[in-house]
Motif scaffolding. Structure first.
Motif, short mmCIF file in Angstrom:
data_model
loop_
_atom_site.label_atom_id
_atom_site.label_comp_id
_atom_site.label_asym_id
_atom_site.label_seq_id
_atom_site.Cartn_x
_atom_site.Cartn_y
_atom_site.Cartn_z
N GLN A 1 -3.12 -3.07 -7.08
CA GLN A 1 -2.71 -3.92 -5.97
C GLN A 1 -2.72 -5.35 -6.45
N ALA B 1 0.83 -1.20 0.00
CA ALA B 1 0.00 0.00 0.00
C ALA B 1 0.87 1.25 0.00
N ILE B 2 2.03 1.16 0.67
CA ILE B 2 2.96 2.31 0.71
C ILE B 2 3.48 2.60 -0.70
N ALA C 1 1.42 6.86 -6.81
CA ALA C 1 0.32 7.78 -7.13
C ALA C 1 0.79 9.22 -7.01
N GLN C 2 1.62 9.48 -5.99
CA GLN C 2 2.16 10.83 -5.81
C GLN C 2 3.20 11.15 -6.90
N SER D 1 0.81 4.32 -2.75
CA SER D 1 0.71 5.74 -2.39
C SER D 1 1.86 6.55 -2.98
#
Length: 398
Positions: free
Chosen positions: A361, A339-340, A346-347, A343
């Motif tokens: 995922q 999940a990290i 995405a950034q 994130s």
């Protein structure tokens, strides 16, 4: 003596339309060379008279005409033969090699080059170029040769080589630069070559104003001033430095353009309009066109960074976006169990052309996306960033 051989051929040729030779013995003997023909020459220059209209008599029945029966030799043919004898020995001596024969050949060429007969000189120049004696021909120190190269051959490579051989490096640079920016169609690779050679010529012009030492001086001829070394136009060091700087800037952009062209040629899915592709192949496009119409439009992020670097452009946000695009191009789309990582990615892709690319995922849906977790993308990205960094680091922009 080579001068004697040249005189015999050119004096004979003068009787068939060639230019009179100043060293003609008849002039020294105070005989009229322009109109008189010596008795021994009459047989050489005899040409059978044409039969009168309606006369069916075979000219071979005449005793004097039988020796030339069937021949239709014109004065032009005879003149070419006189000149051809000289051209034959020039080629023969140059091709046989050896220092002694080379010196003799150069003496023969120099003696021929002293002629005031432009048609003969032009024929000699053309003969030497067509028989791969270009270097020897260009070493002739003659304004006649220069004029012929400019007005007749119109070959920028030959003319620039001629100027370089004679130490006229600024003139060589001017010719090459004009060729590089010619508005006509010129392949990009040729333009780059001309820019490179022009910069070298200007650099040589700064180092020395003396003529080259391997020139072949003229001998004899009407205009003895032609025997001096041809001089280059005097230009200040500041002008030469400014020219070199301007050329180097053009050259940097042209090399990037060549890189874009290579990428386009190797790519199977690049869609450029025909006029844009034509400009890329045959013109020097401006830096703004190269950036906006080619590099950005084709998502060539490495090229975009190179252009900004070359132009010393330090707009931080745009540069960071390009670097993020380089990274995203190697990674996305992908899948990950973290999940990290989702994130982070995405950034990372925000504000880049890859903002809509997928980051899934692992386990969701069945897919064949590359795995972010196995790190297969790492060597590719490392190699790309390393290679690009070496091109950018310490040059121009931060």
């Amino acid at each position: 003596q080579v001068e004697g051989l040249v005189d015999v051929c050119l004096i004979c040729g003068a009787n068939f339309g060639g230019v009179k030779v100043p060293r003609d013995d008849r002039k020294e003997l105070e005989e009229e060379a322009a109109n008189a023909v010596m008795d021994w020459e009459k047989g050489l220059y005899h040409r059978p008279a044409s039969g009168s209209t309606g006369d069916n008599v075979d000219p071979r029945s005449s005793g004097t005409q039988s020796i030339v029966s069937g021949m239709d030799v014109t004065p032009a043919d005879a003149l070419k033969t006189c000149h051809g004898i000289l051209f034959y020995y020039i080629s023969k001596l140059l091709n046989e090699g050896g220092e002694a024969k080379q010196r003799l050949a150069e003496s023969l060429v120099a003696a021929c080059a002293s002629s005031s007969d432009d048609k003969f000189l032009h024929s000699m120049y053309e003969h030497m170029l067509s028989t791969n004696q270009v270097k020897t021909a260009l070493r002739i120190d003659s304004t006649s040769l220069e004029t012929w190269l400019v007005n007749e051959k119109k070959d920028s490579n030959l003319l620039s080589d001629y100027y370089s051989i004679h130490g006229r490096h600024f003139s060589a640079g001017e010719i090459l630069l004009n060729k590089a920016v010619d508005p006509k169609k010129v392949p990009l690779a040729q333009r780059i070559e001309c820019l490179t050679r022009a910069a070298n010529s200007y650099s040589l012009a700064m180092q020395s104003t003396r003529p080259s030492s391997n020139m072949m001086s003229m001998i004899g001829g009407y205009d003895q001033t032609h025997g001096r070394a041809l001089q280059d136009r005097q230009v200040s060091v500041e002008t030469l430095k400014a020219n070199i700087k301007a050329i180097e800037e053009k050259l940097d952009i042209a090399k990037i353009q060549q890189r874009v062209l290579t990428t386009v040629d190797q790519s199977q899915n690049v869609d450029l309009k025909p006029e844009k592709l034509d400009a890329l192949r045959f013109k020097l496009v401006s830096v703004s066109e190269l950036y906006n119409d080619y590099a950005c439009e084709l998502n060539l992020f490495d090229v975009c960074l190179l252009i900004l670097n070359t132009c010393n452009h330090n707009e931080r946000e745009g540069i960071e976006t390009l670097w993020k695009s380089v990274i995203c191009e190697e990674i996305l789309p992908c899948q990950t169990t973290s999940a990290i990582a989702i994130s982070f990615l995405a950034q990372l892709k925000q504000g880049s052309p890859f903002e809509e690319e997928t980051v899934m995922q692992s386990g969701d849906y069945g897919n064949d996306l590359q795995s972010f977790d196995n790190g297969e993308w790492i060597p590719r990205l490392r190699n790309r960033v390393t290679a690009l960094g070496k091109e950018l680091y310490g040059k121009g922009a931060d």
